[in-house]
Design an enzyme around this catalytic site. Structure first.
Site, PDB file in Angstrom:
ATOM      1  N   SER A  22       0.823  -1.215   0.000  1.00  0.00           N
ATOM      2  CA  SER A  22       0.000   0.000   0.000  1.00  0.00           C
ATOM      3  C   SER A  22       0.857   1.266   0.000  1.00  0.00           C
ATOM      4  O   SER A  22       0.415   2.317  -0.450  1.00  0.00           O
ATOM      5  CB  SER A  22      -0.935  -0.006   1.206  1.00  0.00           C
ATOM      6  OG  SER A  22      -0.186  -0.069   2.395  1.00  0.00           O
ATOM      7  N   PHE A  23       2.093   1.178   0.510  1.00  0.00           N
ATOM      8  CA  PHE A  23       2.944   2.369   0.492  1.00  0.00           C
ATOM      9  C   PHE A  23       4.335   2.071  -0.063  1.00  0.00           C
ATOM     10  O   PHE A  23       5.242   2.889   0.055  1.00  0.00           O
ATOM     11  CB  PHE A  23       3.063   2.956   1.905  1.00  0.00           C
ATOM     12  CG  PHE A  23       3.581   1.952   2.919  1.00  0.00           C
ATOM     13  CD1 PHE A  23       4.935   1.711   3.036  1.00  0.00           C
ATOM     14  CD2 PHE A  23       2.698   1.233   3.707  1.00  0.00           C
ATOM     15  CE1 PHE A  23       5.417   0.782   3.939  1.00  0.00           C
ATOM     16  CE2 PHE A  23       3.177   0.289   4.612  1.00  0.00           C
ATOM     17  CZ  PHE A  23       4.538   0.071   4.727  1.00  0.00           C
ATOM     18  N   SER A  24       4.499   0.894  -0.647  1.00  0.00           N
ATOM     19  CA  SER A  24       5.827   0.536  -1.144  1.00  0.00           C
ATOM     20  C   SER A  24       5.745  -0.268  -2.432  1.00  0.00           C
ATOM     21  O   SER A  24       4.720  -0.869  -2.737  1.00  0.00           O
ATOM     22  CB  SER A  24       6.575  -0.288  -0.089  1.00  0.00           C
ATOM     23  OG  SER A  24       5.920  -1.528   0.083  1.00  0.00           O
ATOM     24  N   LYS A  41      13.120  -2.479  -1.786  1.00  0.00           N
ATOM     25  CA  LYS A  41      11.783  -2.075  -1.334  1.00  0.00           C
ATOM     26  C   LYS A  41      11.816  -0.561  -1.169  1.00  0.00           C
ATOM     27  O   LYS A  41      12.550  -0.026  -0.322  1.00  0.00           O
ATOM     28  CB  LYS A  41      11.460  -2.773  -0.017  1.00  0.00           C
ATOM     29  CG  LYS A  41      10.075  -2.466   0.503  1.00  0.00           C
ATOM     30  CD  LYS A  41       9.716  -3.431   1.618  1.00  0.00           C
ATOM     31  CE  LYS A  41       8.346  -3.118   2.202  1.00  0.00           C
ATOM     32  NZ  LYS A  41       7.896  -4.130   3.141  1.00  0.00           N
ATOM     33  N   SER A  96      17.899  -9.043   0.325  1.00  0.00           N
ATOM     34  CA  SER A  96      18.309 -10.188  -0.486  1.00  0.00           C
ATOM     35  C   SER A  96      17.181 -10.527  -1.460  1.00  0.00           C
ATOM     36  O   SER A  96      15.998 -10.498  -1.103  1.00  0.00           O
ATOM     37  CB  SER A  96      18.658 -11.391   0.392  1.00  0.00           C
ATOM     38  OG  SER A  96      17.806 -11.487   1.509  1.00  0.00           O
ATOM     39  N   TYR A  97      17.584 -10.820  -2.694  1.00  0.00           N
ATOM     40  CA  TYR A  97      16.615 -11.108  -3.751  1.00  0.00           C
ATOM     41  C   TYR A  97      16.287 -12.597  -3.752  1.00  0.00           C
ATOM     42  O   TYR A  97      17.192 -13.434  -3.780  1.00  0.00           O
ATOM     43  CB  TYR A  97      17.212 -10.698  -5.105  1.00  0.00           C
ATOM     44  CG  TYR A  97      16.378 -11.098  -6.294  1.00  0.00           C
ATOM     45  CD1 TYR A  97      15.021 -10.800  -6.353  1.00  0.00           C
ATOM     46  CD2 TYR A  97      16.949 -11.774  -7.374  1.00  0.00           C
ATOM     47  CE1 TYR A  97      14.256 -11.164  -7.449  1.00  0.00           C
ATOM     48  CE2 TYR A  97      16.198 -12.142  -8.475  1.00  0.00           C
ATOM     49  CZ  TYR A  97      14.851 -11.837  -8.501  1.00  0.00           C
ATOM     50  OH  TYR A  97      14.092 -12.199  -9.588  1.00  0.00           O
ATOM     51  N   GLU A 102       7.286 -16.036  -4.408  1.00  0.00           N
ATOM     52  CA  GLU A 102       6.486 -16.384  -3.220  1.00  0.00           C
ATOM     53  C   GLU A 102       6.092 -17.860  -3.195  1.00  0.00           C
ATOM     54  O   GLU A 102       5.736 -18.432  -4.228  1.00  0.00           O
ATOM     55  CB  GLU A 102       5.185 -15.569  -3.206  1.00  0.00           C
ATOM     56  CG  GLU A 102       5.403 -14.085  -3.088  1.00  0.00           C
ATOM     57  CD  GLU A 102       4.094 -13.292  -3.198  1.00  0.00           C
ATOM     58  OE1 GLU A 102       3.008 -13.908  -3.300  1.00  0.00           O
ATOM     59  OE2 GLU A 102       4.179 -12.057  -3.189  1.00  0.00           O
ATOM     60  N   ASP A 141       2.182 -12.301  10.914  1.00  0.00           N
ATOM     61  CA  ASP A 141       1.527 -12.301   9.601  1.00  0.00           C
ATOM     62  C   ASP A 141       2.191 -13.351   8.696  1.00  0.00           C
ATOM     63  O   ASP A 141       2.468 -13.088   7.527  1.00  0.00           O
ATOM     64  CB  ASP A 141       1.591 -10.906   8.970  1.00  0.00           C
ATOM     65  CG  ASP A 141       0.609 -10.751   7.811  1.00  0.00           C
ATOM     66  OD1 ASP A 141      -0.337 -11.567   7.695  1.00  0.00           O
ATOM     67  OD2 ASP A 141       0.779  -9.810   7.006  1.00  0.00           O
ATOM     68  N   GLU A 145       2.412 -15.813   1.111  1.00  0.00           N
ATOM     69  CA  GLU A 145       2.901 -14.621   0.385  1.00  0.00           C
ATOM     70  C   GLU A 145       4.173 -14.074   1.009  1.00  0.00           C
ATOM     71  O   GLU A 145       4.965 -13.398   0.353  1.00  0.00           O
ATOM     72  CB  GLU A 145       1.872 -13.479   0.412  1.00  0.00           C
ATOM     73  CG  GLU A 145       0.617 -13.718  -0.380  1.00  0.00           C
ATOM     74  CD  GLU A 145      -0.509 -14.265   0.489  1.00  0.00           C
ATOM     75  OE1 GLU A 145      -0.268 -15.211   1.274  1.00  0.00           O
ATOM     76  OE2 GLU A 145      -1.628 -13.762   0.359  1.00  0.00           O
TER      77      GLU A 145
HETATM   78  N1  ADE Z   1       9.113  -9.490  -3.371  1.00  0.00           N
HETATM   79  C1  ADE Z   1       9.152  -8.839  -2.211  1.00  0.00           C
HETATM   80  N2  ADE Z   1      10.338  -8.974  -1.630  1.00  0.00           N
HETATM   81  C2  ADE Z   1      11.080  -9.755  -2.436  1.00  0.00           C
HETATM   82  C3  ADE Z   1      12.396 -10.286  -2.365  1.00  0.00           C
HETATM   83  N3  ADE Z   1      13.187 -10.029  -1.337  1.00  0.00           N
HETATM   84  N4  ADE Z   1      12.817 -11.065  -3.369  1.00  0.00           N
HETATM   85  C4  ADE Z   1      11.996 -11.336  -4.387  1.00  0.00           C
HETATM   86  N5  ADE Z   1      10.763 -10.876  -4.520  1.00  0.00           N
HETATM   87  C5  ADE Z   1      10.297 -10.093  -3.540  1.00  0.00           C
END
Ligand code: ADE
Length: 302
Positions: A22-24, A41, A96-97, A102, A141, A145
């Site tokens: 909602s904000f990012s 992010k 980290s990517y 998800e 939470d 997801e």
């Molecule tokens: N979506 C949100 N955060 C993520 C992340 N760290 N890596 C991949 N997708 C994302």
């Protein structure tokens, strides 16, 4: 966090959008110097203020900083905060990517997990919770997801905006750690009855969510489903859910022992010492070596 080396937005090339809140917004980002890929992010300061999420953003950063400092080599199951900086308009969290996205999308793609994969991923989530709870942090939470998959298909728990750092005061004799919160946090389908009703905060709320996630990876759908949040809440409080035919017997037994309305009655709620021994010893997980899962090659989901 690598505090010694500051970064700015000019150190990165921002690529495709990989997530939105909602904000990012979350973008794939490549650090120019190292060519390393991250998930950036980017939070709009204006929207954070407008949506009154300042506390949430600060909490998220605080929890990620604690996790970075208290890294557990046998439970590396968290998205790491590599850098944090800001511009006039935005806050930047360089994370980290997680290349494989998800867990929710994986469940949707495969339908449901085979027994070996379901128990393996349950084990990784449990190890993550053991570590998080040993640092006095409740996620609040936990849902598919917020469980991401890295390049090796191991899990990384993310999204600590609803998390709570518990102080060991006002503790309850039975479950060790109960305080009261003032507002509903979390997501309808995975929220525990005590968070819904009494707004109590306890580690066992994450064990309830774990029960919902096990149900979902085994069957494909969450246990409490309805047209509206209100009806979902009613089902949760009435413990109104059913197992579809073919649901693995041992997974069913574990889910039934986690989806217990009284938080202190959930399997693991009374375990001590940073390990959920009673969950570890359950037949669904007993064949796994939970302390070396991170070194294993995850099973291919069939
Ligand atoms: N979506 C949100 N955060 C993520 C992340 N760290 N890596 C991949 N997708 C994302």
């Amino acid at each position: 966090m690598q505090k010694q080396e500051k970064r700015t937005e000019n150190d990165f090339i921002f690529g495709k959008l990989i997530g939105e809140g909602s904000f990012s917004s979350v973008f794939l980002a490549k650090e120019i110097r190292s060519k390393h890929e991250y998930a950036a992010k980017i939070c709009s300061k204006h929207l954070i203020a407008q949506e009154k999420k300042i506390e949430q953003v600060l909490r998220e950063k605080e929890v990620m900083t604690i996790l970075n400092q208290a890294e557990n080599k046998t439970a590396p199951f968290f998205v790491k905060l590599a850098y944090a900086f800001q511009s006039d308009a935005n806050l930047y969290f360089i994370l980290s990517y997680c290349k494989h996205g998800e867990l929710l999308d994986l469940i949707k793609t495969v339908g449901n997990f085979d027994h070996e994969s379901a128990s393996f991923y349950t084990g990784e989530i449990l190890r993550g919770l053991e570590h998080l709870h040993s640092l006095n942090i409740v996620h609040r939470d936990l849902k598919p997801e917020n469980i991401l998959l890295d390049d090796r298909m191991h899990i990384k728990i993310s999204d600590f905006g609803s998390a709570k750092i518990l102080e060991k005061v006002e503790s309850d004799e039975a479950t060790g750690d109960l305080l009261r919160s003032s507002s509903f946090v979390g997501t309808a389908q995975y929220v525990s009855p005590e968070l819904l009703q009494e707004k109590k905060i306890c580690y066992a709320s994450d064990l309830w969510s774990l029960g919902c996630i096990i149900y979902q990876i085994v069957s494909g759908l969450p246990p409490f489903r309805s047209k509206s949040e209100y009806l979902i809440f009613k089902s949760i409080l009435a413990l109104n859910y059913e197992f579809p035919s073919g649901f693995f017997d041992d997974a069913r037994d574990l889910v039934q022992k986690l989806l217990v309305l009284d938080a202190s009655g959930r399997l693991g709620a009374r375990d001590r010492g940073g390990r959920y021994c009673s969950v570890r010893n359950h037949t669904f997980l007993a064949h796994l070596n939970l302390d070396t899962l991170h070194l294993e090659t995850p099973p291919i989901i069939t």
